[in-house]
Scaffold this motif. Structure first.
Motif, short mmCIF file in Angstrom:
data_model
loop_
_atom_site.label_atom_id
_atom_site.label_comp_id
_atom_site.label_asym_id
_atom_site.label_seq_id
_atom_site.Cartn_x
_atom_site.Cartn_y
_atom_site.Cartn_z
N THR A 77 -2.94 5.15 -4.70
CA THR A 77 -3.41 3.81 -5.02
C THR A 77 -4.93 3.79 -4.93
O THR A 77 -5.51 4.46 -4.08
CB THR A 77 -2.81 2.76 -4.06
OG1 THR A 77 -1.40 2.73 -4.21
CG2 THR A 77 -3.35 1.37 -4.35
N TYR A 78 -5.55 3.01 -5.80
CA TYR A 78 -7.00 2.81 -5.77
C TYR A 78 -7.31 1.50 -5.06
O TYR A 78 -6.61 0.49 -5.24
CB TYR A 78 -7.57 2.75 -7.18
CG TYR A 78 -9.00 2.26 -7.23
CD1 TYR A 78 -10.06 3.09 -6.87
CD2 TYR A 78 -9.30 0.96 -7.63
CE1 TYR A 78 -11.38 2.64 -6.89
CE2 TYR A 78 -10.61 0.50 -7.67
CZ TYR A 78 -11.64 1.33 -7.29
OH TYR A 78 -12.93 0.88 -7.31
N HIS A 79 -8.37 1.49 -4.25
CA HIS A 79 -8.94 0.26 -3.71
C HIS A 79 -10.44 0.28 -3.99
O HIS A 79 -11.08 1.34 -3.97
CB HIS A 79 -8.72 0.16 -2.20
CG HIS A 79 -7.28 -0.01 -1.81
ND1 HIS A 79 -6.46 -0.94 -2.40
CD2 HIS A 79 -6.53 0.63 -0.88
CE1 HIS A 79 -5.26 -0.88 -1.85
NE2 HIS A 79 -5.27 0.08 -0.93
N GLY A 129 5.35 -2.62 -7.92
CA GLY A 129 4.20 -3.47 -8.18
C GLY A 129 4.53 -4.75 -8.91
O GLY A 129 5.70 -5.08 -9.15
N ALA A 143 -0.37 -4.24 -6.58
CA ALA A 143 0.33 -3.09 -6.01
C ALA A 143 0.84 -3.44 -4.61
O ALA A 143 0.26 -4.29 -3.92
CB ALA A 143 -0.59 -1.88 -5.95
N PRO A 173 -1.73 5.64 -11.23
CA PRO A 173 -1.49 4.59 -10.22
C PRO A 173 -0.01 4.45 -9.87
O PRO A 173 0.82 4.18 -10.73
CB PRO A 173 -2.02 3.32 -10.91
CG PRO A 173 -3.00 3.81 -11.92
CD PRO A 173 -2.42 5.11 -12.41
N CYS A 174 0.29 4.67 -8.60
CA CYS A 174 1.66 4.56 -8.08
C CYS A 174 2.64 5.43 -8.85
O CYS A 174 3.85 5.16 -8.87
CB CYS A 174 2.13 3.10 -8.08
SG CYS A 174 1.11 2.03 -7.05
#
Length: 218
Positions: A77-79, A129, A143, A173-174
């Protein structure tokens, strides 16, 4: 807001290791009965987190962002800035000990808050998500990744308000490669964190009510 749950909003960008250490300490204190439960709203600097199912083949990271082992379920996952992250340290021992119910209710909370902002968000069977749009415009806007230790939750959710969506290109992503990601900004809606926080706050009691509070059962 329930008086025995702390609602915390952090300004600025919170380093991920700091947030993880705080969550773990708070979860232990909640289990020990020495601290209140916590809902923590924050933003992180650009980074990737790896869940327990993360596949290294799904990490490209051309901008060399830091990568952290999260300990939560899920994959990469990106933050980053412009993304609202919500961490929940809640005691499921007094809320039915039902992890599926917790995750389903968490999804419903996100969907309700986004609905207040004009986003027709939804779950999609077989996908992790929160999703919006149809056809070629279908994309993920939120997410979820949680961990439960001794029936206390950690981690939580993220909702894309106005992040740099190109940063998501550093991962799958995921683990879902077939669809893109979107944000309130990309959808042409108000790209500010505050209205989302307010919507989340208003819909939080309904989220809690959807969990089984066994202290109220005779």
């Amino acid at each position: 807001m329930t008086s025995d749950i702390e609602w915390r909003v952090s300004d600025g960008l919170v380093p991920y290791p700091e947030a993880l250490a705080e969550m773990e300490a708070r979860a232990a204190a909640v289990r020990a009965g020495t601290a209140n439960e916590l809902v923590w709203m924050l933003e992180h600097p650009p980074l990737f987190t790896a869940g327990t199912s993360a596949d290294p083949a799904e990490l490209f990271n051309p901008l060399d962002f830091p990568v952290f082992e999260a300990g939560r379920g899920g994959r990469y996952t990106y933050h980053g800035p412009g993304q609202r992250v919500g961490y929940l340290v809640l005691d499921l021992e007094k809320r039915g000990k039902d992890i599926r119910c917790f995750v389903h209710s968490l999804e419903g909370w996100m969907i309700a808050a986004l609905g207040e902002l004009g986003v027709e968000a939804r779950r999609e069977p077989g996908r992790i998500g929160i999703w919006t749009g149809t056809g070629s415009e279908e994309a993920k806007i939120g997410a979820i990744g949680v961990r439960v230790r001794r029936w206390v939750t950690m981690h939580g959710f993220s909702i894309n308000v106005a992040p740099d969506l190109s940063h998501f290109g550093g991962i799958v992503p995921c683990g879902i490669a077939e669809y893109g990601v979107t944000s309130l900004e990309r959808l042409g809606l108000e790209a500010s964190i505050n209205p989302l926080d307010e919507a989340l706050n208003r819909s939080f009691p309904a989220f809690l009510n959807s969990l089984r509070d066994i202290s109220q059962v005779a």
